[in-house]
Write an enzyme that holds these catalytic residues in place. Structure first.
Site, mmCIF file in Angstrom:
data_model
loop_
_atom_site.group_PDB
_atom_site.id
_atom_site.type_symbol
_atom_site.label_atom_id
_atom_site.label_comp_id
_atom_site.label_asym_id
_atom_site.label_seq_id
_atom_site.Cartn_x
_atom_site.Cartn_y
_atom_site.Cartn_z
ATOM 1 C CG LEU A 1 3.069 -20.441 19.011
ATOM 2 C CD1 LEU A 1 2.067 -20.638 18.565
ATOM 3 C CD2 LEU A 1 4.201 -21.558 18.673
ATOM 4 C CE LYS B 1 12.774 -7.446 8.021
ATOM 5 N NZ LYS B 1 12.136 -6.253 7.598
ATOM 6 N NE ARG C 1 4.268 -6.392 0.182
ATOM 7 C CZ ARG C 1 4.547 -5.003 0.203
ATOM 8 N NH1 ARG C 1 4.177 -4.375 -0.880
ATOM 9 N NH2 ARG C 1 4.954 -4.604 1.288
ATOM 10 N NE ARG D 1 12.233 -13.530 19.688
ATOM 11 C CZ ARG D 1 12.326 -12.202 20.175
ATOM 12 N NH1 ARG D 1 13.342 -11.794 19.846
ATOM 13 N NH2 ARG D 1 12.223 -12.069 21.584
ATOM 14 C CG ASP E 1 11.073 -10.775 7.075
ATOM 15 O OD1 ASP E 1 12.121 -11.036 6.137
ATOM 16 O OD2 ASP E 1 10.344 -9.743 6.911
ATOM 17 C CG ASP F 1 7.638 -11.287 9.672
ATOM 18 O OD1 ASP F 1 6.838 -10.235 9.832
ATOM 19 O OD2 ASP F 1 8.318 -11.231 8.662
HETATM 20 N N1 BES Z 1 8.145 -8.290 8.662
HETATM 21 C C1 BES Z 1 8.310 -6.991 7.851
HETATM 22 C C2 BES Z 1 7.404 -5.824 8.190
HETATM 23 C C3 BES Z 1 7.568 -5.423 9.955
HETATM 24 C C4 BES Z 1 8.516 -4.574 10.347
HETATM 25 C C5 BES Z 1 6.943 -6.110 10.912
HETATM 26 C C6 BES Z 1 8.470 -4.221 11.594
HETATM 27 C C7 BES Z 1 7.088 -5.862 12.211
HETATM 28 C C8 BES Z 1 7.732 -4.933 12.560
HETATM 29 C C9 BES Z 1 7.814 -7.281 6.413
HETATM 30 O O1 BES Z 1 8.018 -8.446 5.752
HETATM 31 C C10 BES Z 1 8.708 -6.118 5.720
HETATM 32 O O2 BES Z 1 9.784 -6.320 5.852
HETATM 33 N N2 BES Z 1 8.148 -5.233 5.088
HETATM 34 C C11 BES Z 1 8.799 -4.125 4.190
HETATM 35 C C12 BES Z 1 8.198 -3.929 2.951
HETATM 36 C C13 BES Z 1 8.844 -2.848 2.068
HETATM 37 C C14 BES Z 1 10.372 -3.466 1.614
HETATM 38 C C15 BES Z 1 8.175 -2.599 0.796
HETATM 39 C C16 BES Z 1 8.938 -2.913 5.196
HETATM 40 O O3 BES Z 1 7.846 -2.740 5.818
HETATM 41 O O4 BES Z 1 9.782 -2.112 5.144
HETATM 42 ZN ZN ZN Z 2 8.065 -10.081 7.192
HETATM 43 ZN ZN ZN Z 3 10.244 -8.504 5.085
#
Ligand code: BES
Ligand code: ZN
Ligand code: ZN
Length: 515
Positions: free
Chosen positions: A198, A290, A364, A299, A283, A301
């Site tokens: 998945l 990003k 979150r 993919r 995401d 996430d």
């Molecule tokens: N899905 C990401 C976190 C992530 C990053 C998972 C790398 C696996 C590998 C999450 O949604 C995210 O983007 N978090 C941000 C939070 C920040 C904006 C406070 C991050 O970690 O940069």
């Molecule tokens: Zn995420």
């Molecule tokens: Zn994110």
């Protein structure tokens, strides 16, 4: 069973002597055997055979041990060496190095070294036979058939559904007399492989709808004990899950709130274990887009949802006598004219308002609503699993899942399970220090990112989730660091890891003794 009178060699052109139709075979396939050897204690460079290997050696009047002596240096831990033409049933025999026999649980490493050595060695042996296009392997249980099965089934997994050229499909079976540990190990590993599949699958294939349908299909054989609810966007809105809706808004793909009920306990009123998984099928970051490099990894996430749902499929297959509810808010996080903007304020299911200063901190938000909903079932414990923060990867990397919990009991259960599976967890703090970062918002009750600093980002995210929890036994597992594997875990190929599915299953199985 392969009964072969004339053998058809699949690698030679058919016809003449090599004719499948004139061969009186039930089925023809290339068979391999994986056997283990230990390093001899105190004797550098010498080996001793496992029970199965010694038995095999005996049927060959010591030929195997003789070949082991003359074929080079002693086989190292986790390595394999192939011998051809030793036995007519097994044209290829892979002998694998198990390291020292006397090792066990290692306090420093927080895992059972014997089990890890078996997983590692068996997977190496199975893979080297797979490279030879062997179709079926018999595997030495190496004294722990469950770990051997896990090594075989995890090691042979390859996501090549979308390629024209595929690796040889290999089936594995225990060599010698039956052992229930083998079947258990196969189910544990198949559960993790489901999560890997998945997570690895591209986001245009595994949309929220496709994810929910796949899980529904996997649970269909267990319909007697399982109900599946695929909640629609209308239901999500009715539930006033404003935070979840705000994330899904930017995408053309409709969100799904997947709700699984596994009723395994003979006591139908037994309080359930509630598992909640982050299910962002892609995401992009949303309006807080990003950077494009490595964005494809997002993919996966939905790794939280994948591991949670796969562990419920496994619990059902094992018929674990516990009640488990699985919740997976599934959606994409995309930028568009309809997407949530930085500074927007949304209202979660429990009425708390959240200022969304960064749309990339979306996990979150969807978990906040799912956690509120989880309390409806009066759970004995709530465990949520999420690829939540890049900061978690910075902190621990792929060595262990970070566990933030308000319960020493829950921590002990999870830790104990992870020592057995080798898929480790490590405790992280839930200090008020971090809560202050998310409760000081200009416009709302909460802010979805740390107000003062980016430092300790994994802890800030956990502090945010805590604002939606009233249960006394709650744990948040941040799996961002263990999401993918390069070559750190030798029995998982490069790719999405499906961690910590086996730990979740082992944890759920352990709850039997605490009813
Ligand atoms: N899905 C990401 C976190 C992530 C990053 C998972 C790398 C696996 C590998 C999450 O949604 C995210 O983007 N978090 C941000 C939070 C920040 C904006 C406070 C991050 O970690 O940069
Ligand atoms: Zn995420
Ligand atoms: Zn994110």
């Amino acid at each position: 069973i392969y009964i072969c009178i004339y053998s058809f060699n699949p690698r030679l052109p058919p016809g003449g002597d090599n004719d499948r139709s004139s061969s009186r075979c039930v089925c023809v396939s290339l068979q391999g055997l994986v056997l283990g050897v230990f390093e001899k204690e105190g004797e550098e460079g010498s080996l001793h055979l496992t029970e199965a290997a010694a038995g095999f050696d005996q049927t060959l009047s010591g030929k195997l041990s003789e070949l082991l002596k003359i074929s080079g240096p002693a086989i190292k831990k986790g390595k394999s060496r192939i011998f051809y033409g030793l036995h007519e049933d097994f044209p290829c025999v892979a002998v694998v190095g198990l390291g020292k026999n006397s090792v066990g649980v290692c306090g420093a490493e927080n895992w059972d070294t014997s089990k890890e050595n078996i997983r590692q060695a068996v997977s190496a042996g199975c893979r080297s036979l797979q490279d030879l296009e062997v179709n079926h392997v018999e595997v030495d249980g190496c004294g722990d058939a469950q770990s051997a099965a896990e090594g075989a089934v995890l090691g042979l997994f390859q996501y090549d559904q979308l390629k024209s050229k595929k690796k040889t499909k290999v089936t594995a079976q225990l060599h010698g007399s039956a052992d229930p540990g083998w079947e258990k190990g196969v189910l544990y590993a198949e559960g993790q492989n489901l999560a890997r599949m998945l997570m690895e699958a591209p986001a245009n294939h595994i949309t929220p709808t496709a994810f929910a349908n796949t899980i529904e299909e996997k649970l269909a054989p267990h319909a007697e004990r399982v109900t599946v609810n695929k909640r629609s966007q209308a239901w999500i809105e009715e539930q006033q899950m404003g935070a979840f809706v705000s994330v899904s808004k930017g995408s053309e793909e409709p969100p799904v709130f997947l709700e699984l009920h596994y009723n395994g306990s003979p006591d139908s009123k037994q309080a359930p274990l509630v598992l909640v998984g982050k299910g962002i099928t892609f995401d992009s970051g949303g309006i807080s887009l990003k950077p494009s490099s490595s964005m494809d990894a997002m993919r996966a996430d939905m790794g939280g949802a994948a591991t949670v749902c796969a562990s419920i499929v496994t619990a059902a297959a094992l018929k674990l006598p516990v009640n488990i509810i699985g919740l997976a808010p599934l959606c994409e996080n995309m930028p568009s004219g309809k997407a949530t903007k930085p500074g927007d304020v949304v209202t979660a299911k429990n009425g708390k308002t959240i200022q969304v200063d960064n749309t990339d901190a979306e996990g979150r938000l969807i978990l906040a609503d799912a956690l509120c909903y989880g309390h409806v079932f009066n759970p004995r414990a709530i465990v949520n699993v999420a690829t939540l923060t890049g900061a978690m990867d910075v902190a621990l990397g792929s060595a262990a899942t970070g566990v933030f919990t308000n319960s020493d009991w829950l921590w002990e259960q999870l830790h104990k399970a992870s020592v057995v599976t080798g898929d480790r967890v490590w405790r992280m703090p839930l200090f008020q220090h971090y809560t202050r970062q998310v409760t000081d918002s200009q416009l709302a009750d909460l802010n979805n990112i740390g107000k003062y600093s980016r430092s300790g980002g994994a802890c800030t995210a956990a502090a945010f989730l805590r604002e939606f929890v009233t249960a006394h036994h709650w744990a948040h597992l941040d799996i961002a660091g263990v999401m993918s594997n390069k070559d750190e875990i030798p029995y998982l190929r490069k790719g999405m890891s499906g961690r910590p599915t086996r730990t979740l299953v082992e944890f759920a199985a352990g709850l039997l003794f605490h009813t």
